[in-house]
Design an enzyme around this catalytic site. Structure first.
Site, PDB file in Angstrom:
ATOM      1  N   LYS A 109       0.994  -1.066  -0.030  1.00 62.66           N
ATOM      2  CA  LYS A 109       0.032   0.127   0.128  1.00 62.66           C
ATOM      3  C   LYS A 109       0.945   1.180  -0.027  1.00 62.66           C
ATOM      4  O   LYS A 109       1.868   1.138   0.612  1.00 62.66           O
ATOM      5  CB  LYS A 109      -0.958  -0.064   1.171  1.00 62.66           C
ATOM      6  CG  LYS A 109      -2.275   0.824   0.970  1.00 62.66           C
ATOM      7  CD  LYS A 109      -3.316  -0.006   0.272  1.00 62.66           C
ATOM      8  CE  LYS A 109      -4.600   0.787   0.284  1.00 62.66           C
ATOM      9  NZ  LYS A 109      -5.587  -0.189  -0.193  1.00 62.66           N
TER      10      LYS A 109
HETATM   11  P1  NAP Z   1     -12.768   7.407  -3.097  1.00 62.74           P
HETATM   12  O1  NAP Z   1     -13.377   7.180  -4.606  1.00 62.74           O
HETATM   13  O2  NAP Z   1     -11.904   8.620  -3.047  1.00 62.74           O
HETATM   14  O3  NAP Z   1     -14.245   7.771  -2.367  1.00 62.74           O
HETATM   15  C1  NAP Z   1     -13.994   7.882  -1.090  1.00 62.74           C
HETATM   16  C2  NAP Z   1     -15.624   8.298  -0.596  1.00 62.74           C
HETATM   17  O4  NAP Z   1     -15.737   8.732   0.812  1.00 62.74           O
HETATM   18  C3  NAP Z   1     -16.119   9.816  -1.284  1.00 62.74           C
HETATM   19  O5  NAP Z   1     -17.224   9.699  -1.726  1.00 62.74           O
HETATM   20  C4  NAP Z   1     -15.790  10.583  -0.214  1.00 62.74           C
HETATM   21  O6  NAP Z   1     -16.685  12.030  -0.247  1.00 62.74           O
HETATM   22  C5  NAP Z   1     -16.208   9.807   1.076  1.00 62.74           C
HETATM   23  N1  NAP Z   1     -15.938  10.188   2.289  1.00 62.74           N
HETATM   24  C6  NAP Z   1     -14.957  10.728   2.633  1.00 62.74           C
HETATM   25  N2  NAP Z   1     -15.102  11.157   4.165  1.00 62.74           N
HETATM   26  C7  NAP Z   1     -16.208  10.862   4.312  1.00 62.74           C
HETATM   27  C8  NAP Z   1     -16.842  11.002   5.557  1.00 62.74           C
HETATM   28  N3  NAP Z   1     -16.446  11.520   6.524  1.00 62.74           N
HETATM   29  N4  NAP Z   1     -18.196  10.372   5.679  1.00 62.74           N
HETATM   30  C9  NAP Z   1     -18.886   9.983   4.660  1.00 62.74           C
HETATM   31  N5  NAP Z   1     -18.174   9.840   3.291  1.00 62.74           N
HETATM   32  C10 NAP Z   1     -17.064  10.127   3.335  1.00 62.74           C
HETATM   33  O7  NAP Z   1     -12.128   6.212  -2.523  1.00 62.74           O
HETATM   34  P2  NAP Z   1     -12.757   4.493  -2.721  1.00 62.74           P
HETATM   35  O8  NAP Z   1     -11.836   4.151  -3.712  1.00 62.74           O
HETATM   36  O9  NAP Z   1     -14.105   4.582  -3.119  1.00 62.74           O
HETATM   37  O10 NAP Z   1     -12.015   3.990  -1.309  1.00 62.74           O
HETATM   38  C11 NAP Z   1     -13.022   3.909  -0.556  1.00 62.74           C
HETATM   39  C12 NAP Z   1     -12.708   2.917   0.498  1.00 62.74           C
HETATM   40  O11 NAP Z   1     -12.669   1.464  -0.073  1.00 62.74           O
HETATM   41  C13 NAP Z   1     -11.296   3.044   1.214  1.00 62.74           C
HETATM   42  O12 NAP Z   1     -11.253   2.404   2.713  1.00 62.74           O
HETATM   43  C14 NAP Z   1     -10.348   2.363   0.203  1.00 62.74           C
HETATM   44  O13 NAP Z   1      -9.090   1.753   0.832  1.00 62.74           O
HETATM   45  C15 NAP Z   1     -11.488   1.031  -0.018  1.00 62.74           C
HETATM   46  N6  NAP Z   1     -11.133   0.364  -1.126  1.00 62.74           N
HETATM   47  C16 NAP Z   1     -11.025   0.769  -2.565  1.00 62.74           C
HETATM   48  C17 NAP Z   1     -10.733   0.046  -3.463  1.00 62.74           C
HETATM   49  C18 NAP Z   1     -10.950   0.616  -4.900  1.00 62.74           C
HETATM   50  O14 NAP Z   1     -10.533  -0.104  -6.047  1.00 62.74           O
HETATM   51  N7  NAP Z   1     -11.022   1.907  -5.296  1.00 62.74           N
HETATM   52  C19 NAP Z   1     -10.424  -1.388  -3.530  1.00 62.74           C
HETATM   53  C20 NAP Z   1     -10.715  -1.853  -1.961  1.00 62.74           C
HETATM   54  C21 NAP Z   1     -10.777  -1.483  -1.158  1.00 62.74           C
HETATM   55  P3  NAP Z   1     -16.343  12.934  -1.348  1.00 62.74           P
HETATM   56  O15 NAP Z   1     -16.641  12.366  -2.739  1.00 62.74           O
HETATM   57  O16 NAP Z   1     -17.353  14.057  -0.901  1.00 62.74           O
HETATM   58  O17 NAP Z   1     -15.022  13.298  -1.030  1.00 62.74           O
END
Ligand code: NAP
Length: 420
Positions: A109
């Site tokens: 990571k």
């Molecule tokens: P992302 O595209 O950056 O989205 C994150 C989301 O969380 C955004 O909608 C953000 O809101 C929201 N957020 C941030 N702070 C928040 C809060 N206090 N309350 C509610 N919502 C909030 O990230 P992502 O890729 O979806 O990743 C999200 C999670 O999934 C992380 O833990 C990541 O490690 C995990 N994950 C991701 C992947 C992947 O393929 N992307 C794979 C496995 C695990 P805004 O849009 O308003 O900023």
């Protein structure tokens, strides 16, 4: 000293989970330490020119948990809270995730401590390219393959691909995954994680005798994972009644239309203000009655303070580390909630990243249907494996998933022996 270097509540949480499972597996003390500690961690400074002419120095990290079973695989995160301990915890979980899914990877990571929402595209590009250059001695298609995570996306992966190609003198698509399609990204990669969350959650609902018809879901986060989880849940006919992002939370008893909400978010940047919904307190979103609760944003949002108040039947952990060990203890005493632990629930992303890496090495392209069918097959098989192991050994699903993974990694380390 070593504990100090990685001191962080998330790393402490990952170690506590590991120790519990290592006790269950009765893992030999020497092997236990080799499995627990990351192989290496790299921290760099990243000076970039800001648009106003000033120079700012950012801090970036990459943790490679193990290369025992293959190159490390894991996301790159841009967020103000990024620090070495957080990245180390996420790398450890990635290690178990890859082993659980039987992918030929170890876990890694990375992250840069920054707020990408306040940076221009030019600044983000300079940050990404400089970080990639600093990482070049430590990465490669057979060593470390990064992917998008919070705050990063296809565009960031495209800049990384180009920086690596410029440095090596040839285009090597397998250096990162989650790339745009025209850079040999994989069909289905963007939606893979969220789709997997929804697929596993609806499977679990069937398994406990629930029906998709008339069932409801609440999704925290509307980024990559949350939005695609919501999209697939809606496509199954499940009503998504509550959704949140960093700006707040919205609710509609009759279900929120995914496509209309996406249009609104594209226009305004937030779920807030969507006309066919009312605003609700984001703190109470997670404890609203629903069949499926999918935290898809932050870590440690289900704690000892709200675990007893959850009113879902399925807790589908789309985010990494959304449930603290204290909350886990409370939930394990409740027999009304089925947990799909993060290492399984959000593994759709790394599984399709593996497909992308395979396609890149073969210079071949699979159709979206092939990708999603293969993904669902692997997810379903692994879900069954975890459920069976948990039942047989009287473990929680999180302990079962991690036990399968840690047993696999320990077995490979044992077979390879210790150098020198
Ligand atoms: P992302 O595209 O950056 O989205 C994150 C989301 O969380 C955004 O909608 C953000 O809101 C929201 N957020 C941030 N702070 C928040 C809060 N206090 N309350 C509610 N919502 C909030 O990230 P992502 O890729 O979806 O990743 C999200 C999670 O999934 C992380 O833990 C990541 O490690 C995990 N994950 C991701 C992947 C992947 O393929 N992307 C794979 C496995 C695990 P805004 O849009 O308003 O900023």
């Amino acid at each position: 000293m070593r504990e100090y270097l990685l001191q962080n509540p998330m790393f402490a949480m990952a170690v506590e989970q590991f120790d519990q499972v290592a006790d269950f597996l009765d893992l030999d003390e020497n092997l236990r330490n080799r499995c627990k500690w990351p192989k290496r961690w790299i921290s760099v400074t990243i000076p970039i020119r800001r648009d106003d002419g000033s120079t700012e120095v950012f801090f970036g990290h990459r943790v490679q948990h193990h290369l025992t079973r293959g190159p490390v695989k894991g996301g790159l995160r841009y967020h103000p809270s990024v620090n070495l301990g957080e990245v180390a915890a996420l790398a450890m979980w990635m290690n178990w995730k890859c082993a659980l899914m039987d992918l030929p990877f170890g876990g890694g990571k990375g992250g840069i401590t920054c707020d990408p929402t306040t940076m221009s595209p030019g600044e983000l590009e300079r940050l990404t390219r400089r970080f990639t250059m600093e990482m070049i001695p430590f990465i490669g298609p057979k060593v470390d393959v990064m992917a998008p995570d919070m705050g990063t996306n296809e565009q960031v992966m495209a800049w990384m691909t180009d920086t690596y190609a410029t440095h090596t003198g040839h285009m090597e698509p397998s250096i990162v995954t989650g790339k745009p399609l025209n850079l040999m990204g994989s069909c289905g990669r963007t939606r893979a994680t969220g789709h997997g969350v929804a697929f596993l959650a609806s499977n679990a609902l069937h398994r406990i005798g629930g029906s998709v018809d008339g069932s409801t879901a609440v999704v925290q986060g509307f980024g990559n994972v949350g939005s695609h989880a919501a999209q697939t849940l809606c496509s199954y006919g499940i009503k998504v009644t509550g959704i949140s992002d960093v700006g707040g939370a919205i609710w509609n008893d009759n279900g929120i239309d995914y496509f209309k909400l996406s249009k609104h978010v594209k226009k305004t940047g937030s779920v807030i203000g969507y006309s066919e919904s009312e605003e609700i307190d984001p703190d109470t979103l997670l404890t609203q009655p629903c069949d499926i609760l999918a935290p898809c944003a932050l870590d440690r949002v289900i704690t000892e303070k709200n675990a007893a108040d959850l009113k879902c039947r399925i807790l589908a952990e789309g985010a990494n580390g959304p449930t603290t060990p204290e909350a886990d203890k409370i939930l394990s005493e409740r027999d009304d909630i089925t947990i799909i632990p993060d290492v399984l629930c959000n593994a759709g992303g790394v599984t399709v990243s593996y497909f992308e890496w395979v396609q890149n090495i073969q210079r071949y392209r699979w159709t979206e249907r092939e990708v999603i069918t293969r993904l669902e097959t692997i997810l379903e098989e692994t879900q069954k494996k975890v459920d069976d192991y948990a039942t047989r050994n009287k473990l929680t699903s999180r302990q079962a998933a991690q036990a399968i993974a840690i047993h696999t990694v320990a077995g490979v380390k044992s077979s390879r022996g210790l150098f020198p």
